[in-house]
Design a protein around this motif. Structure first.
Motif, PDB file in Angstrom:
ATOM      1  N   MET A 124      -9.532  -3.561   4.112  1.00 47.49           N
ATOM      2  CA  MET A 124      -7.568  -3.096   4.674  1.00 47.49           C
ATOM      3  C   MET A 124      -6.723  -4.740   4.494  1.00 47.49           C
ATOM      4  O   MET A 124      -5.596  -4.878   4.430  1.00 47.49           O
ATOM      5  CB  MET A 124      -7.605  -2.645   6.062  1.00 47.49           C
ATOM      6  CG  MET A 124      -8.376  -1.723   6.493  1.00 47.49           C
ATOM      7  SD  MET A 124      -6.745  -0.516   5.257  1.00 47.49           S
ATOM      8  CE  MET A 124      -5.294   0.103   6.667  1.00 47.49           C
TER       9      MET A 124
ATOM     10  N   LYS B  32       1.092   5.524   6.072  1.00 44.73           N
ATOM     11  CA  LYS B  32      -0.458   6.085   7.237  1.00 44.73           C
ATOM     12  C   LYS B  32      -1.650   5.782   6.515  1.00 44.73           C
ATOM     13  O   LYS B  32      -2.729   5.776   6.544  1.00 44.73           O
ATOM     14  CB  LYS B  32      -0.806   7.348   7.270  1.00 44.73           C
ATOM     15  CG  LYS B  32       0.042   7.486   8.599  1.00 44.73           C
ATOM     16  CD  LYS B  32      -0.053   9.207   9.053  1.00 44.73           C
ATOM     17  CE  LYS B  32       0.829   9.496  10.298  1.00 44.73           C
ATOM     18  NZ  LYS B  32       1.084  11.016  10.338  1.00 44.73           N
ATOM     19  N   THR B  33      -1.096   4.594   5.533  1.00 42.96           N
ATOM     20  CA  THR B  33      -2.629   3.702   3.585  1.00 42.96           C
ATOM     21  C   THR B  33      -3.293   3.510   4.499  1.00 42.96           C
ATOM     22  O   THR B  33      -2.967   2.711   5.256  1.00 42.96           O
ATOM     23  CB  THR B  33      -2.002   3.229   2.907  1.00 42.96           C
ATOM     24  OG1 THR B  33      -0.377   3.830   2.312  1.00 42.96           O
ATOM     25  CG2 THR B  33      -2.868   3.224   1.845  1.00 42.96           C
ATOM     26  N   VAL B  34      -4.682   3.723   4.236  1.00 47.04           N
ATOM     27  CA  VAL B  34      -6.491   3.274   4.653  1.00 47.04           C
ATOM     28  C   VAL B  34      -6.500   2.852   3.266  1.00 47.04           C
ATOM     29  O   VAL B  34      -6.357   4.075   2.339  1.00 47.04           O
ATOM     30  CB  VAL B  34      -6.835   4.142   5.460  1.00 47.04           C
ATOM     31  CG1 VAL B  34      -8.169   4.076   5.933  1.00 47.04           C
ATOM     32  CG2 VAL B  34      -5.796   4.900   6.735  1.00 47.04           C
TER      33      VAL B  34
ATOM     34  N   PRO C 125       0.724  -0.596   5.715  1.00 46.92           N
ATOM     35  CA  PRO C 125       0.217   0.777   6.110  1.00 46.92           C
ATOM     36  C   PRO C 125       0.774   0.124   7.726  1.00 46.92           C
ATOM     37  O   PRO C 125       0.493   0.975   8.575  1.00 46.92           O
ATOM     38  CB  PRO C 125      -1.465  -0.474   6.695  1.00 46.92           C
ATOM     39  CG  PRO C 125      -1.082  -1.723   6.343  1.00 46.92           C
ATOM     40  CD  PRO C 125      -0.178  -1.498   5.078  1.00 46.92           C
TER      41      PRO C 125
END
Length: 174
Positions: free
Chosen positions: A48, A29-31, A25
């Motif tokens: 997260m 933009k990985t969530v 992240p």
């Protein structure tokens, strides 16, 4: 299924794609999202924490599931989802559970179930799963999201704990 970390980090030859960490992240933009968080305490146990590479002491913990004797009931499944916000091709994952809280189940890319079961060892060790072994067709491993459906756990109450989750692969061609 285990791969040496050096082998994955080798520089690509001319014309080859470079293998990258798709789930970081801090650089993407990985969530991460989950259907369950222990005591609903996202600050301490949120999803997260499983992909945050800066602190491997933090983790995602799910709450336990209620066993209601209905095998088809989706309420007994814990979902962990990664949203990449771009098209990627998944090559492998590295996953570290807490021993005794290991989840197993199915894996989806976008909404398509891969032809494989996620069945890791009940161990604290970092484990590598190579998706190209069970799902050799690259277009089946391409998408903008990845979902783990944990329908069983080594924990009596059905809890799952992930300390580390890395998704390795390629940025898909537009």
């Amino acid at each position: 299924m285990m791969k040496d970390e050096e082998q994955q980090q080798q520089q690509p030859q001319r014309g080859e794609k470079k293998l990258v960490l798709l789930s970081d992240p801090s650089t993407t933009k990985t969530v991460a999202k989950a259907s369950s968080v222990l005591n609903r305490n996202v600050k301490l146990y949120g999803p997260m924490h499983a992909i945050d590479g800066s602190n491997w002491d933090s983790c995602w913990n799910s709450d336990g599931v209620q066993d209601n004797d209905d095998d088809d009931d989706e309420s007994s499944v814990i979902y962990f989802t990664l949203l990449f916000h771009r098209r990627v091709t998944i090559q492998s994952i590295k996953i570290q559970f807490q021993g005794g809280f290991v989840g197993s189940g199915r894996v989806f890319v976008d909404q398509t179930e891969l032809d494989m079961d996620l069945d890791p060892d009940d161990s604290n060790a970092l484990q590598t799963v190579d998706f190209t072994q069970d799902e050799p067709l690259e277009h089946h491993r391409q998408g903008q999201s990845m979902k783990f459906a944990f329908d069983s756990s080594t924990d009596f109450y059905g809890r799952v704990t992930i300390y580390r989750l890395e998704v390795w692969g390629y940025e898909a061609e537009p």
